[in-house]
Design a protein around this motif. Structure first.
Motif, short mmCIF file in Angstrom:
data_model
loop_
_atom_site.label_atom_id
_atom_site.label_comp_id
_atom_site.label_asym_id
_atom_site.label_seq_id
_atom_site.Cartn_x
_atom_site.Cartn_y
_atom_site.Cartn_z
N ASN A 49 0.83 -1.18 0.00
CA ASN A 49 0.00 0.00 0.00
C ASN A 49 0.87 1.24 0.00
N ALA A 50 0.48 2.22 -0.82
CA ALA A 50 1.23 3.47 -0.86
C ALA A 50 0.90 4.28 0.38
N PRO A 51 1.91 4.91 1.00
CA PRO A 51 1.64 5.71 2.19
C PRO A 51 0.90 6.99 1.83
N VAL A 52 0.14 7.50 2.77
CA VAL A 52 -0.47 8.81 2.59
C VAL A 52 0.64 9.82 2.81
N LEU A 53 0.80 10.74 1.88
CA LEU A 53 1.91 11.68 1.97
C LEU A 53 1.41 13.06 2.35
N THR A 54 2.01 13.64 3.36
CA THR A 54 1.68 14.99 3.80
C THR A 54 2.94 15.82 3.75
N SER A 55 2.89 17.01 4.31
CA SER A 55 4.06 17.88 4.31
C SER A 55 5.21 17.30 5.12
N THR A 56 4.92 16.53 6.13
CA THR A 56 5.98 15.98 6.97
C THR A 56 6.44 14.62 6.44
N PRO A 57 7.74 14.34 6.52
CA PRO A 57 8.20 13.04 6.04
C PRO A 57 7.85 11.90 6.98
N LEU B 254 6.40 9.00 5.35
CA LEU B 254 7.19 8.22 4.40
C LEU B 254 7.43 6.84 5.01
N PRO B 255 7.60 5.83 4.19
CA PRO B 255 7.96 4.53 4.74
C PRO B 255 9.21 4.68 5.62
N ALA B 256 9.27 3.94 6.71
CA ALA B 256 10.33 4.10 7.71
C ALA B 256 11.73 4.10 7.10
N GLU B 257 11.99 3.18 6.19
CA GLU B 257 13.33 3.08 5.59
C GLU B 257 13.69 4.36 4.85
N HIS B 258 12.75 4.90 4.08
CA HIS B 258 13.02 6.11 3.30
C HIS B 258 13.08 7.34 4.19
N ARG B 259 12.24 7.38 5.21
CA ARG B 259 12.29 8.49 6.16
C ARG B 259 13.65 8.52 6.84
N GLN B 260 14.13 7.35 7.24
CA GLN B 260 15.43 7.25 7.89
C GLN B 260 16.55 7.72 6.95
N LEU C 272 16.26 9.86 4.46
CA LEU C 272 16.16 11.32 4.31
C LEU C 272 16.66 12.03 5.57
N MET C 273 16.20 11.59 6.72
CA MET C 273 16.56 12.26 7.96
C MET C 273 18.05 12.13 8.27
N GLY C 274 18.69 11.11 7.71
CA GLY C 274 20.13 10.97 7.87
C GLY C 274 20.91 12.10 7.20
N LEU C 275 20.26 12.82 6.31
CA LEU C 275 20.91 13.93 5.61
C LEU C 275 20.60 15.28 6.25
N ALA C 276 19.79 15.29 7.31
CA ALA C 276 19.34 16.54 7.93
C ALA C 276 20.39 17.13 8.85
N ARG C 277 20.35 18.44 8.96
CA ARG C 277 21.12 19.14 9.99
C ARG C 277 20.21 20.18 10.62
N ASP D 151 18.85 5.44 -5.64
CA ASP D 151 17.81 4.53 -5.14
C ASP D 151 16.48 4.96 -5.76
N PRO D 152 16.12 4.38 -6.90
CA PRO D 152 14.90 4.80 -7.61
C PRO D 152 13.63 4.73 -6.76
N GLU D 153 13.52 3.76 -5.87
CA GLU D 153 12.33 3.68 -5.02
C GLU D 153 12.29 4.87 -4.05
N PHE D 154 13.43 5.21 -3.48
CA PHE D 154 13.52 6.39 -2.63
C PHE D 154 13.14 7.63 -3.44
N GLY D 155 13.67 7.74 -4.65
CA GLY D 155 13.37 8.87 -5.52
C GLY D 155 11.88 8.98 -5.82
N ARG D 156 11.24 7.84 -6.07
CA ARG D 156 9.80 7.83 -6.35
C ARG D 156 9.01 8.33 -5.15
N VAL D 157 9.37 7.85 -3.97
CA VAL D 157 8.67 8.23 -2.75
C VAL D 157 8.86 9.73 -2.47
#
Length: 154
Positions: A2-10, A13-19, A21-26, A115-121
């Motif tokens: 199932n595709a996740p419901v996407l809002t302004s906040t990550p 996002l599926p946990a793997e992709h959120r992790q 993305l957040m690994g790049l945050a400062r 990571d094309p799946e990450f890019g799609r999400v």
């Protein structure tokens, strides 16, 4: 799957992709009145607001910039970084003290390509934000310029 419901906040996002993305945050902070970016300039980063508010604005010749929308907690600030030519379509200013997570756009785009799946999400997430903001702007324009009592959108 199932595709996740996407809002302004990550968060949605599926946990793997959120992790990923957040690994790049400062963490960053901006005092009230700080310009985050200017319309037409290179879009090289984006933010997710933790606390405070950011006004999105548009240049109006001969006048002050017009505030288009005010963003707050867990909202994405900036989407122009994802789409060529990577130029800001609006400006942004801290309307109150802001704490946010900042992301380097080139690093996120590189991860999207690797990571094309990450890019799609990520593309779906950002696209959903853009679609909601377009709808909100359309509604505001109808409120401003539509005939009195015309009601909402169909």
């Amino acid at each position: 799957m199932n595709a996740p419901v996407l809002t302004s906040t990550p968060r949605t996002l599926p946990a793997e992709h959120r992790q990923q993305l957040m690994g790049l945050a400062r963490e960053v902070a901006f005092p009230t009145g700080t310009r985050l970016f200017e319309e037409g300039r290179h879009a090289d980063r984006f933010w997710i607001i933790r606390t405070g508010t950011v006004d999105l604005d548009m240049r109006v010749p001969g006048r002050r910039a017009a505030v288009i929308e005010t963003l707050g907690h867990n909202e994405l600030v900036g989407w122009s970084w994802l789409l060529a030519p990577h130029r800001w379509r609006l400006g942004a200013e801290a309307a109150s003290p802001v704490r946010a997570r900042e992301f380097d756009a080139a690093a996120v785009r590189t991860l999207c390509e690797a990571d094309p799946e990450f890019g799609r999400v990520i593309a779906q997430w950002v696209g959903g934000v853009v679609a909601r903001r377009l709808q909100a702007a359309r509604t505001r324009l109808l409120d401003l310029y539509g005939p009195h009592g015309s009601g909402g959108l169909r």
